[in-house]
Write a protein that holds these residues in place. Structure first.
Motif, PDB file in Angstrom:
ATOM      1  N   SER A  93      20.042  -0.426 -11.161  1.00 14.30           N
ATOM      2  CA  SER A  93      20.316   0.131  -9.810  1.00 14.30           C
ATOM      3  C   SER A  93      19.245   0.097  -9.046  1.00 14.30           C
ATOM      4  N   PHE A  94      19.170   0.185  -7.664  1.00 15.54           N
ATOM      5  CA  PHE A  94      17.865   0.166  -6.879  1.00 15.54           C
ATOM      6  C   PHE A  94      18.096   0.585  -5.645  1.00 15.54           C
ATOM      7  N   GLU A  95      17.241   1.022  -4.843  1.00 11.32           N
ATOM      8  CA  GLU A  95      17.238   1.290  -3.465  1.00 11.32           C
ATOM      9  C   GLU A  95      16.494   0.169  -2.640  1.00 11.32           C
ATOM     10  N   ASP A  96      17.202  -0.261  -1.464  1.00 17.77           N
ATOM     11  CA  ASP A  96      16.634  -1.294  -0.785  1.00 17.77           C
ATOM     12  C   ASP A  96      15.304  -1.240  -0.244  1.00 17.77           C
ATOM     13  N   ALA A  97      14.984   0.374   0.121  1.00 16.55           N
ATOM     14  CA  ALA A  97      13.549   0.534   0.611  1.00 16.55           C
ATOM     15  C   ALA A  97      12.592   0.287  -0.542  1.00 16.55           C
ATOM     16  N   ALA A  98      12.745   0.527  -1.657  1.00 10.19           N
ATOM     17  CA  ALA A  98      11.952   0.376  -2.916  1.00 10.19           C
ATOM     18  C   ALA A  98      11.804  -1.279  -3.125  1.00 10.19           C
ATOM     19  N   ILE A  99      12.725  -2.038  -2.948  1.00 12.55           N
ATOM     20  CA  ILE A  99      12.675  -3.479  -3.080  1.00 12.55           C
ATOM     21  C   ILE A  99      11.578  -3.937  -1.960  1.00 12.55           C
ATOM     22  N   ARG A 100      11.850  -3.563  -0.850  1.00  9.97           N
ATOM     23  CA  ARG A 100      10.999  -3.968   0.291  1.00  9.97           C
ATOM     24  C   ARG A 100       9.516  -3.486   0.060  1.00  9.97           C
ATOM     25  N   ASN A 101       9.247  -2.324  -0.587  1.00  8.66           N
ATOM     26  CA  ASN A 101       7.785  -2.214  -1.021  1.00  8.66           C
ATOM     27  C   ASN A 101       7.391  -3.042  -2.160  1.00  8.66           C
ATOM     28  N   ILE A 102       8.315  -3.342  -3.127  1.00  7.31           N
ATOM     29  CA  ILE A 102       7.820  -4.307  -4.307  1.00  7.31           C
ATOM     30  C   ILE A 102       7.557  -5.512  -3.764  1.00  7.31           C
ATOM     31  N   SER A 103       8.278  -6.063  -2.766  1.00  9.50           N
ATOM     32  CA  SER A 103       8.125  -7.447  -2.051  1.00  9.50           C
ATOM     33  C   SER A 103       6.590  -7.343  -1.322  1.00  9.50           C
ATOM     34  N   LYS A 104       6.680  -6.580  -0.689  1.00  5.63           N
ATOM     35  CA  LYS A 104       5.196  -6.264   0.138  1.00  5.63           C
ATOM     36  C   LYS A 104       4.059  -6.276  -0.684  1.00  5.63           C
TER      37      LYS A 104
END
Length: 206
Positions: A10-21
């Motif tokens: 499971s993951f939060e979209d905000a967390a994934i955006r930070n990882i991508s950045k």
């Protein structure tokens, strides 16, 4: 996202955006950060864990910095920066996020569309107070400060100077200024504040 979904993580979209950045296009870096978050988050990647692991400031803190810039509250800003320093904040990351907010505000002024909901409050408040030219000034000061921060004695002092520039370079006779503050410090009062702040630090060093 596909890898995490396939592994039933499971993951939060905000967390994934930070990882991508943070990964900046590197799949290896993205997976490395994701693995750290999984191990600390019981098979869950949350925005809060990302911030803790990578010493990033949560979005609400960055929104607070922008709010204080809008209110022209230099004293509280310096106190916030001191608090962040003791929390091992990544000041370069914070400056990048603030520049991104200015960029999003410029787009909002033209299209009336908010690019990201993370900083929607900051974007709309900036758009209310400043006109298009002033937003461009803020953006340019931020971009210039991003370059200069590498030459500062440390990232904290470089970040402080970037905030001071943002507050001092903007015109003080803007009609929108009245919406946020009835009594506004004059530029010489700001210079006096900065001088007192720096003199106090040099005295401590002596």
């Amino acid at each position: 996202k596909k890898i995490l979904e396939k592994e039933s993580i499971s993951f939060e979209d905000a967390a994934i955006r930070n990882i991508s950045k943070i990964a900046d296009g590197s799949m290896r870096d993205a997976l490395s950060v994701a693995e750290q978050c999984i191990s600390h988050g019981d098979n869950n990647i949350s925005y809060e864990n990302i911030c803790k692991i990578l010493c990033l400031m949560p979005s609400e803190k960055i929104n607070e910095i922008v709010e204080k810039i809008i209110l022209d509250d230099a004293n509280t800003l310096m106190e916030l920066i001191d608090q962040m320093y003791y929390q091992s904040a990544d000041f370069k990351y914070i400056l990048e996020e603030i520049i991104s907010i200015f960029h999003q505000t410029a787009i909002y002024k033209v299209t009336n569309t908010v690019v990201s909901n993370t900083y929607i409050k900051s974007v709309k408040n900036l758009a209310k107070k400043y006109n298009e030219e002033e937003i461009q000034i803020l953006y340019q000061v931020g971009v210039t400060s991003m370059r200069d921060i590498e030459y500062a004695p440390d990232y904290k002092s470089g970040f402080e100077m970037s905030i001071i520039r943002m507050m001092m370079f903007l015109p003080f006779n803007s009609e929108s200024q009245i919406k946020y503050s009835k009594s506004e410090p004059l530029i010489d009062e700001k210079e006096k504040f900065v001088a007192e702040k720096l003199n106090g630090r040099f005295a401590m060093m002596g």
